[in-house]
Design an enzyme around this catalytic site. Structure first.
Site, PDB file in Angstrom:
ATOM      1  N   ASN A   1       0.847  -1.194   0.000  1.00  0.00           N
ATOM      2  CA  ASN A   1       0.000   0.000   0.000  1.00  0.00           C
ATOM      3  C   ASN A   1       0.881   1.241   0.000  1.00  0.00           C
ATOM      4  OD1 ASN A   1       0.651  -0.784   2.688  1.00  0.00           O
ATOM      5  ND2 ASN A   1      -1.017   0.448   3.518  1.00  0.00           N
TER       6      ASN A   1
ATOM      7  N   CYS B   1      -3.927   0.590  -2.774  1.00  0.00           N
ATOM      8  CA  CYS B   1      -3.798  -0.634  -1.985  1.00  0.00           C
ATOM      9  C   CYS B   1      -2.667  -1.508  -2.535  1.00  0.00           C
ATOM     10  CB  CYS B   1      -5.086  -1.437  -2.044  1.00  0.00           C
ATOM     11  SG  CYS B   1      -6.526  -0.590  -1.403  1.00  0.00           S
TER      12      CYS B   1
ATOM     13  N   CYS C   1     -10.151  -4.922  -0.321  1.00  0.00           N
ATOM     14  CA  CYS C   1     -11.284  -3.995  -0.253  1.00  0.00           C
ATOM     15  C   CYS C   1     -12.152  -4.145  -1.507  1.00  0.00           C
ATOM     16  CB  CYS C   1     -10.784  -2.562  -0.099  1.00  0.00           C
ATOM     17  SG  CYS C   1     -10.149  -1.831  -1.622  1.00  0.00           S
TER      18      CYS C   1
ATOM     19  N   GLU D   1       0.407   5.262   0.622  1.00  0.00           N
ATOM     20  CA  GLU D   1      -0.496   6.331   1.046  1.00  0.00           C
ATOM     21  C   GLU D   1       0.019   7.693   0.580  1.00  0.00           C
ATOM     22  OE1 GLU D   1      -2.267   4.149   5.030  1.00  0.00           O
ATOM     23  OE2 GLU D   1      -0.974   5.882   5.282  1.00  0.00           O
TER      24      GLU D   1
ATOM     25  N   CYS E   1     -10.518  -3.138  -4.876  1.00  0.00           N
ATOM     26  CA  CYS E   1      -9.554  -4.130  -5.372  1.00  0.00           C
ATOM     27  C   CYS E   1     -10.267  -5.360  -5.925  1.00  0.00           C
ATOM     28  CB  CYS E   1      -8.587  -4.531  -4.265  1.00  0.00           C
ATOM     29  SG  CYS E   1      -7.370  -3.244  -3.904  1.00  0.00           S
TER      30      CYS E   1
ATOM     31  N   GLU F   1      -2.818  -4.653  -3.267  1.00  0.00           N
ATOM     32  CA  GLU F   1      -3.303  -5.545  -4.318  1.00  0.00           C
ATOM     33  C   GLU F   1      -3.295  -4.851  -5.675  1.00  0.00           C
ATOM     34  OE1 GLU F   1      -4.635  -4.783  -1.399  1.00  0.00           O
ATOM     35  OE2 GLU F   1      -6.048  -6.311  -0.711  1.00  0.00           O
TER      36      GLU F   1
HETATM   37 ZN   LIG Z   1      -7.960  -2.396  -1.888  1.00  0.00          ZN
END
Ligand SMILES: [Zn+2]
Length: 147
Positions: free
Chosen positions: A55, A66, A100, A57, A103, A68
Site C-alpha cells: 500500500n 492498496c 477492499c 499512502e 480491489c 493488491e
Molecule cells: Zn484495496
C-alpha cells in the site's frame, strides 16, 4: 467465510507458501505514515511469474493505493493479463485482511483467482477465491453500446 477456510501455511502448495513469503516481504516496503497499517501483496501470474505490491499512502488520501492494486498494476504494465492467485499480508489481531471492494472489482476485470490472506509470521491462512469474495460480479456481456 468461516473457520473451515483457515488452513495451515505448511499444508499449502509450496508455490503458494512462496507467494505468502513474497507478500510478507513486500509489506515491509509499505508507505503508510498516515494509517500505519502495512499491507503486502504478491500476485502469481499464469506463467508463474510473481509481482509484488504494497500500500502507498499520500497526504491527499484518495491518491493512495492498496497493495493488491499496486501488484496488479505492475503486472499489467508488463503485459500480464492472466492470474492464478494472490497473497495478501496484513496485521489485524482478530481476523485476516481481505481485499477492499475496489480491489475486488479491479481483480474481476482479469478473471478469477484464488486469494490467500495471512498475517506476518503467522501460520494460519484464510483461503478463498474471487468468486466468493465478489459474487454477482459486474461485467458487460452485450456490445458496448448503452441505451
Ligand atoms: Zn484495496
Amino acid at each position: 467465510m468461516d473457520n473451515e477456510d483457515v488452513k495451515k501455511a505448511h499444508e499449502l502448495d509450496c508455490q503458494i507458501q512462496n507467494l505468502l513469503l513474497k507478500a510478507t516481504e513486500a509489506r515491509e516496503f509499505s508507505y503508510s505514515p498516515y494509517s500505519n497499517f502495512k499491507v503486502g501483496a504478491a500476485l502469481l501470474c499464469q506463467d508463474d511469474s510473481i509481482y509484488t505490491g504494497c500500500n502507498v499512502e499520500n497526504s491527499s488520501f484518495t491518491v493512495g493505493t492498496c497493495a493488491e492494486r499496486c501488484a496488479y498494476f505492475k503486472a499489467i504494465s508488463e503485459g500480464k493479463r492472466k492470474f492464478k492467485a494472490i497473497a495478501i499480508v496484513a496485521m489485524q489481531k482478530k481476523w485476516f485482511t481481505p481485499p477492499c471492494g475496489a480491489c475486488r472489482q479491479l481483480m474481476s476485470e482479469f478473471g478469477q483467482l484464488d486469494v490467500y490472506m495471512t498475517k506476518p509470521r503467522h501460520d494460519d491462512v484464510l483461503v478463498s477465491d474471487l468468486k466468493r469474495l465478489l459474487p454477482y460480479q459486474f461485467e458487460v456481456t452485450d456490445d458496448k453500446t448503452f441505451e
